[in-house]
Design an enzyme around this catalytic site. Sequence first.
Site, short mmCIF file in Angstrom:
data_model
loop_
_atom_site.label_atom_id
_atom_site.label_comp_id
_atom_site.label_asym_id
_atom_site.label_seq_id
_atom_site.Cartn_x
_atom_site.Cartn_y
_atom_site.Cartn_z
CB SER A 265 -55.35 34.31 16.71
OG SER A 265 -55.83 32.98 16.69
CD GLU A 286 -44.16 34.08 23.02
OE1 GLU A 286 -44.47 35.26 22.74
OE2 GLU A 286 -43.34 33.79 23.90
CB CYS A 320 -47.30 39.18 17.30
SG CYS A 320 -45.52 38.95 17.41
#
Length: 543
Positions: A265, A286, A320
């Site tokens: 996150s 990422e 994601c």
Amino acid sequence: MISAPPATVMTLSSKPHIAMNTHEELRAVWHELGLSPALLESADVSSRSPIDGQTLAHVARPRDVDVDEAVSRSYRAFLAWREVPAPQRGELVRRLAQMLRTHKAALGRVVSLEVGKITSEGLGEVQEMIDICDFAVGLSRQLHGLTIASERPDHRMMEQWHPLGPVGVITAFNFPVAVWSWNAALALVCGNSVLWKPSEKASLCAVAVHGLWLRCVQHYIGQTRCSPEHAQMLHDLCLLVPGDSRAGDALARHPRVALVSATGSTRMGRAVAPAVAQRFGRCLLELGGNNAVIVTETADLDLAVRAIVFGAVGTAGQRCTTTRRLLVHASQHAQLVQRLIKAYGSLRIGDPREDGVLMGPLIDEAAAASMQRALVQAQAQGGTVLYGGQRLSPGTGASANPLSVIPTGGVYVSPALVDMPGQTPIVCEETFAPILYVMRWHSLREALELHNAVAQGLSSAIFTQDLIEAETFLSATGSDCGIANVNLGTSGAEIGGAFGGDKDSGGGRESGSDAWRQYMRRTTNTINRGRSLPLAQGVSFDV
Ligand code: NAD
């Protein structure tokens, strides 16, 4: 509170087969992987299956001090590994790919059992591991630098790329095996050692992958008959550092960890980045996404519907790159929404191991609660739930979605489609669940403004048959994401390209293209083959 889905035709002509209970199946799969059953009972941290809530195993969590010890071992391994020629380093990664090919089905199943992915997505994750290993093996013969023209006579300049050091890899629950391999395959051929802090929600996947890796190492040691010192180095090349965020934090702060590659996150990235920066370490982040699909007046809606449903609902909205925002030209809105509602109604939801099921469970109760909170906020901000959003109760067809076959003990929901009057605060957040917010626009300029107005910048797509619209979307004034696609969805990237996004998505790029450079340090070398010592910029300094 949430409107009921429209009536759907019940097409379950045959009863699905009753899947084995997750606890029993894990033991069978573990045996296929050739791993010791002792690994499943090695400590007091339990791993549970989101499919039916059963405890799968008890996996190890070392004490805090173990991180220090692991980093020391990793550093010693790095010192020896960096001297092994890169193509020989590639040989070990080639063997890992072979091991993964042999055990693709079983490892894919562990992914399904521990994080609830449908069978083809579990297999796809292992395929991604194989693909990146193949890529890294080729790369191990191509780690190249530039030669550069020097302004000084009889001088030559060049770049070299050298191994960096131990690489800490922190991973999220939703890609519990592939993300490690994206990092590890490249890090290893580049001459680094690897420390893996997996998600505490997917520790069993990590134990399985690490077990397969150690089997490769054992075979390699057996065949090459290397010295005991070399064998020890190979054992320490990839270490597992399980635990919660404290283990990740310890890696982030450790001065010997040269690169911290952290996937998770944005909140996690905000904690990791300053900790690494404080010691001038390297970070590859990422982080979260809030990905949009733009549908224009000329879009092929057949293509768009398929891509949007996979993007929004695949992996139960827990990618994601999940499609979270749908920006539709006003003229297409009614038709597209109607087609999406029909497609959502035909989705089979349930045990992800069953044939035909396209959406499995959410990872845990907290995920379901955050989905409900988001839906309440969306409605308070003027949204209308057009479809879904309900918690599905156990039983065949007994829930809000008649096609679903919901096991007892898991957290199952129907995906939500929410019409929004504009891009309100809740739409700007990443809620890690299957909610798709739909908004209208009248000009491409307005669509791009909406598109780029969120804090995240990971993945994006446009559906259009108009070349000018497509090129505008891909241009400097178009999408501000790291990934921008035309006529395909936001999720499901290939390993050949660099993966990652900007802004709150972290700025990292991993996997293909030239992402390998982040796992190496660059030296610029100038060599003088003459008898004089001319200085750059014409500076004279005669002694
Ligand atoms: P998370 O942030 O809760 O946890 C991710 C990992 O970070 C876990 O291993 C966790 O233990 C660790 N961690 C958490 N706080 C930390 C801290 N302060 N210091 C060090 N480590 C810490 O994320 P999650 O719920 O596992 O995964 C979902 C999130 O990950 C979503 O936001 C999703 O978009 C993102 N994600 C991004 C990518 C990408 O490539 N951009 C890929 C997968 C997931």
